[in-house]
Design a protein around this motif. Structure first.
Motif: not given
Length: 502
Positions: A15-16, A52, A221, A225, A228
C-alpha cells in the motif's frame, strides 16, 4: 500470540510503495460471473491513487523539517557516529527519519545498535577505519520471537536479516538472537558469545504510546491501507463503467422487410450518410444510459478520500472540502500538531537510548541531550490572515497593531531565514513607533485640550499623563515630558476646543 501476521505487513508495504497487488492488479476483486478475459483487462487498466504513502509521510516529514538539537560531551567516536550512523554515510537525522517512517507504517521499528566484530587497538585506528558501533533497522515482520518480563520490558528478541546476495543464488538469511547476557547468529555459519553490556542492544521505536508488553501492535495505518484498497477497486469500477457507457447507443427503426442483420450492417460515422424510411413515424436517434450509477460511485470515492484524511487526523488538509466552524478547524489543527509532537518525543527517547547503548559499547560518557522541534507550523494561513486583518481593522492602538502585524509575519513568513525574519520584525516595530505619534487633526486638538487643562489647573498632571498614555498611545516618558512642560504655562483666556474659531 501476535494478531498481526506477515501477510499484513506485506500488504502495508504494498500500500505504501504501490507494489504487489496494486502494481499487477491482483488486489482487484473480480465481479461475480466476470470472465477471466474481462478481469485481466481490468487489471491491465487499473491505476492506484496512493493515499497511504501521503498520509504516512505527513506524520513524519514535519518532524524532520528542522534539524534536532543535539549536545554531547567531546567524543570523537560519537561525532563520527552522528555523521555516519549505519556505515553507509547516513547521518543520524536521516537514519531516524527512516526509522520513524517504518515505525509509523508498521506501528514499530526495532533499532539495533551493534559493534564491529574486530576491535582496533587504538582510538586512531577506530576513527580511521570506522570500527565503532553502528545501527540498522529491523521491521516487525522480521521478528520471529521475543519475550518480555512481568513489567512488559523486552528481554530477548529473535529476528531474521538478509545476508549477502549472489547473482547465481538466492539471498541468504541470517537469524540473530539477543538476550540480556548472550547473543547468537546462525545461517551459513553459526556464532555466539556473551552480551557484555547487560541489556538488549535494541531500541523499539513505536508510532504512539503502547501498553507495556505489546511489542508488535497493529498499525494505525492498516485501516487506511484497507480503505485505499477499496478505493483502488472503486477506481477500476468507475473506469469500467465509463468505458462501457461513455458512448451513446444508436437506435434505428427497421423498415418493412429489413432484418436485424441488415440493420447491424449499417455504417455510422461523421463522413457518411445514413438513409432511413421517411414514411416511418420513428427516426433514428441516440440514447444514453443513466449517469446515476456513475455519479454514485464518484460520490463514494470522494467519501472514502475524506475518510482516509479523517483517520489520518488530517481533516484540515485542502483535499477535504468541508465547511467547518472555526472551533472545529482549530481542534483539527491541535490534533494534528499533538500527533506530531508525540512522535517527536518518541524519537527523542529512542535517540537517548541509542546514546546509552553507545556509551556501554565504548565505555564512555556522553551526557547526551537531544531536542526535537515541538512547533510544526500547521496553521490555516488563510484563516489566520483573515483574523489578523479583522484585528487590524479594530485599530485599538499602535502597540496592539504592531503585535498583530508581527503575528502575521510568523504565520506567513515562517520559512524565511532567521536574519530576514528579524529584519522584518524590526521594521514593523520601528513603524509602530512612528504610528504612536502620528495623530490626525481631531486627536491633536483633543491632546491640546488635555494639556491646556493642566495649565489651567483644572486637571491633575498625573491624570493628564494617564490620559495621554491610554487614549493617544504615548509612552510614559513622552507623556510625562508634555505634562511637565504645561505645569508652569499660563492658562489661555479663551479655552481652546474642537470648535474654536480663529
Amino acid at each position: 500470540m501476535d494478531l498481526f501476521q506477515k501477510q499484513d505487513y506485506k500488504f502495508l508495504t504494498d500500500a505504501y510503495y504501490g507494489t504487489g497487488g496494486f502494481k499487477d492488479g491482483n488486489y482487484l476483486v473480480p465481479h461475480p460471473r466476470e470472465t477471466p478475459e474481462k478481469y485481466n483487462q481490468r487489471k491491465e487498466l487499473s491505476y492506484y491513487l496512493n493515499y497511504t504513502a501521503a498520509t504516512v509521510n505527513s506524520h513524519v516529514d514535519p518532524i524532520f523539517r528542522t534539524e534536532p538539537s543535539r549536545e554531547w560531551a567531546a567524543n570523537d567516536l560519537f561525532s563520527i557516529f552522528v555523521q555516519d550512523s549505519d556505515t553507509m554515510g547516513t547521518n543520524l537525522s536521516r537514519f531516524m527519519k527512516r526509522a520513524a517512517l517504518n515505525a509509523k507504517l508498521y506501528a514499530v521499528a526495532f533499532i539495533i545498535i551493534d559493534n564491529v566484530a574486530n576491535q582496533p587497538n587504538t582510538l586512531a585506528d577506530a576513527i580511521t577505519q570506522r570500527t565503532l558501533p553502528y545501527v540498522y533497522i529491523v521491521k516487525p515482520e522480521q521478528v520471529t520471537n521475543y519475550t518480555t518480563n512481568s513489567k512488559g520490558k523486552l528481554i530477548s528478541i529473535t529476528y531474521e536479516v538478509a545476508g549477502e546476495e549472489n547473482i547465481n543464488e538466492n539471498k541468504s538469511i541470517t537469524t540473530w538472537e539477543w538476550t540480556e547476557t548472550t547473543w547468537k547468529m546462525w545461517g551459513k555459519e553459526t556464532k555466539e558469545g556473551k552480551n557484555f553490556i547487560g541489556r538488549l542492544p535494541v531500541v523499539p521505536l513505536f508510532s504512539k504510546a503502547m501498553d507495556n508488553g505489546n511489542i508488535k501492535p497493529q498499525s494505525e495505518f492498516y485501516n487506511i491501507a484497507r480503505t485505499n484498497k477499496r478505493l483502488f477497486n472503486l477506481c477500476s469500477e468507475i473506469d469500467e463503467l465509463i468505458r462501457n457507457q461513455a458512448f451513446n447507443i444508436l437506435t434505428y427503426p427497421a423498415g418493412e422487410g429489413q432484418t436485424q442483420i441488415e440493420v447491424k450492417e449499417i455504417t455510422v460515422g461523421t463522413e457518411n450518410v445514413m438513409s432511413y424510411d421517411g414514411q416511418l413515424s420513428n427516426k433514428p436517434e441516440f440514447i444514453a444510459p443513466s449517469s446515476d450509477p456513475l455519479q454514485q460511485l464518484r460520490d463514494e470515492r470522494q467519501d472514502l478520500i475524506q475518510e482516509i484524511y479523517r483517520m489520518a487526523e488530517l481533516s484540515h488538509v485542502t483535499g477535504v472540502q468541508q465547511k467547518t466552524s472555526g472551533v472545529a478547524k482549530a481542534w483539527d489543527f491541535q490534533q494534528a500538531n499533538q500527533c506530531l509532537v508525540d512522535m517527536a518525543l518518541n524519537c527523542e527517547g529512542a535517540e537517548r537510548q541509542i546514546a546509552e547503548i553507545f556509551e556501554l559499547l565504548t565505555s564512555s560518557k556522553l551526557n547526551y541531550n537531544v531536542k526535537y522541534s515541538d512547533d510544526f507550523g500547521i496553521v490555516d494561513v488563510t484563516g489566520e490572515l483573515d483574523n489578523i486583518s479583522t484585528a487590524l481593522g479594530l485599530n485599538i492602538g499602535s502597540k496592539f497593531n504592531t503585535e498583530v502585524k508581527k503575528r502575521a509575519v510568523s504565520v506567513y513568513l515562517n520559512d524565511i531565514p532567521e536574519e530576514q525574519f528579524d529584519a522584518v520584525v524590526k521594521d514593523i516595530e520601528s513603524r509602530g513607533q512612528d504610528e504612536t505619534y502620528s495623530f490626525n487633526g481631531a486627536q491633536v486638538t483633543s491632546a491640546v485640550e488635555v494639556l491646556l487643562a493642566v495649565a489651567a489647573k483644572t486637571l491633575a498632571p498625573e491624570t493628564a499623563k494617564l490620559m495621554l498614555m491610554a487614549f493617544f498611545g504615548l509612552d510614559e516618558g513622552r507623556a510625562g515630558q508634555m505634562v511637565d512642560a504645561q505645569k508652569n504655562a499660563e492658562a489661555p483666556s479663551v479655552p481652546v476646543t474642537a470648535n474654536a474659531q480663529y
